[in-house]
Design a protein around this motif. Structure first.
Motif, PDB file in Angstrom:
ATOM      1  N   PHE A   1     -41.702  44.758  35.456  1.00 17.98           N
ATOM      2  CA  PHE A   1     -41.900  44.893  36.896  1.00 17.98           C
ATOM      3  C   PHE A   1     -40.713  45.110  37.576  1.00 17.98           C
ATOM      4  O   PHE A   1     -39.517  44.634  37.284  1.00 17.98           O
ATOM      5  CB  PHE A   1     -42.568  43.713  37.527  1.00 17.98           C
TER       6      PHE A   1
ATOM      7  N   VAL B   1     -38.959  41.661  43.915  1.00 17.56           N
ATOM      8  CA  VAL B   1     -40.527  40.929  44.318  1.00 17.56           C
ATOM      9  C   VAL B   1     -40.489  41.277  45.663  1.00 17.56           C
ATOM     10  O   VAL B   1     -39.571  40.379  46.419  1.00 17.56           O
ATOM     11  CB  VAL B   1     -40.477  39.413  43.903  1.00 17.56           C
TER      12      VAL B   1
ATOM     13  N   PHE C   1     -50.163  40.299  48.858  1.00 15.96           N
ATOM     14  CA  PHE C   1     -51.185  41.173  47.745  1.00 15.96           C
ATOM     15  C   PHE C   1     -51.727  39.802  47.159  1.00 15.96           C
ATOM     16  O   PHE C   1     -52.987  39.719  46.603  1.00 15.96           O
ATOM     17  CB  PHE C   1     -50.352  42.024  47.101  1.00 15.96           C
ATOM     18  N   LEU C   2     -50.936  38.825  46.699  1.00 15.12           N
ATOM     19  CA  LEU C   2     -51.505  37.739  45.792  1.00 15.12           C
ATOM     20  C   LEU C   2     -52.306  36.966  46.675  1.00 15.12           C
ATOM     21  O   LEU C   2     -53.260  36.262  46.180  1.00 15.12           O
ATOM     22  CB  LEU C   2     -50.353  36.976  45.020  1.00 15.12           C
TER      23      LEU C   2
ATOM     24  N   GLU D   1     -44.184  41.884  50.296  1.00 16.41           N
ATOM     25  CA  GLU D   1     -45.478  42.444  50.129  1.00 16.41           C
ATOM     26  C   GLU D   1     -46.453  41.777  49.137  1.00 16.41           C
ATOM     27  O   GLU D   1     -47.666  41.520  49.035  1.00 16.41           O
ATOM     28  CB  GLU D   1     -45.927  43.860  50.206  1.00 16.41           C
ATOM     29  N   GLU D   2     -45.762  41.515  48.051  1.00 14.93           N
ATOM     30  CA  GLU D   2     -46.309  40.971  46.780  1.00 14.93           C
ATOM     31  C   GLU D   2     -46.906  39.679  47.073  1.00 14.93           C
ATOM     32  O   GLU D   2     -48.173  39.251  46.683  1.00 14.93           O
ATOM     33  CB  GLU D   2     -45.112  40.779  45.540  1.00 14.93           C
TER      34      GLU D   2
ATOM     35  N   ILE E   1     -38.967  47.334  41.485  1.00 12.98           N
ATOM     36  CA  ILE E   1     -39.515  48.150  42.709  1.00 12.98           C
ATOM     37  C   ILE E   1     -39.085  49.436  42.567  1.00 12.98           C
ATOM     38  O   ILE E   1     -37.870  49.713  42.352  1.00 12.98           O
ATOM     39  CB  ILE E   1     -38.859  47.586  44.085  1.00 12.98           C
TER      40      ILE E   1
ATOM     41  N   ASP F   1     -44.804  37.294  38.007  1.00 14.71           N
ATOM     42  CA  ASP F   1     -43.913  38.184  38.586  1.00 14.71           C
ATOM     43  C   ASP F   1     -42.641  38.255  38.254  1.00 14.71           C
ATOM     44  O   ASP F   1     -41.858  39.139  37.865  1.00 14.71           O
ATOM     45  CB  ASP F   1     -44.076  38.469  40.259  1.00 14.71           C
TER      46      ASP F   1
ATOM     47  N   SER G   1     -36.975  41.141  50.305  1.00 14.07           N
ATOM     48  CA  SER G   1     -37.425  40.816  49.019  1.00 14.07           C
ATOM     49  C   SER G   1     -37.422  39.162  49.039  1.00 14.07           C
ATOM     50  O   SER G   1     -36.705  38.836  49.577  1.00 14.07           O
ATOM     51  CB  SER G   1     -36.334  41.442  48.236  1.00 14.07           C
TER      52      SER G   1
END
Length: 119
Positions: free
Chosen positions: A58, A75, A82-83, A78-79, A60, A49, A70
């Protein structure tokens, strides 16, 4: 509504955790090994990422569903969740499918002779 995406991710992670616990797939089968695999996966994908952000791939966009927190430039918090969901789901799927494939290959005609030839 800020934070709605994070709530959805947490619900999905809870669902994966329940499946994992019920069928002893990943964390409930070998917790230490699972934690190592999870950390390695998270580090790899977070580095991916950061590289994607650095290359301008990538970013936002405008979204009212994110918390606004962040981890790094472009990044979001929530990333990370998600990962976790991505890695955990993948490992649970792998753990669930592997015994099925092994059983099917053991029932295949001639499998025993083929395996003996490799020894």
């Amino acid at each position: 509504m800020p934070g709605l995406y994070l709530v959805g991710l947490l619900i999905a992670i809870a669902g994966i955790a329940v499946l994992d616990a019920r069928y002893r797939l990943f964390f409930w089968r070998a917790p230490l090994r699972a934690a190592v695999v999870m950390v390695v996966g998270l580090v790899f994908f977070l580095a991916w990422d950061v590289a994607g952000v650095h290359l301008g791939v990538f970013f936002i966009g405008t979204n009212g569903l994110l918390t606004g927190v962040s981890l790094a430039r472009d990044v979001p918090l929530e990333e990370l969740f998600f990962l976790v969901l991505l890695c955990w789901t993948t490992m649970d799927l792998f753990a669930a499918v592997r015994p099925v494939v092994e059983r099917l290959s053991a029932r295949r005609p001639g499998a025993a002779e083929h395996d003996e030839g490799r020894a």
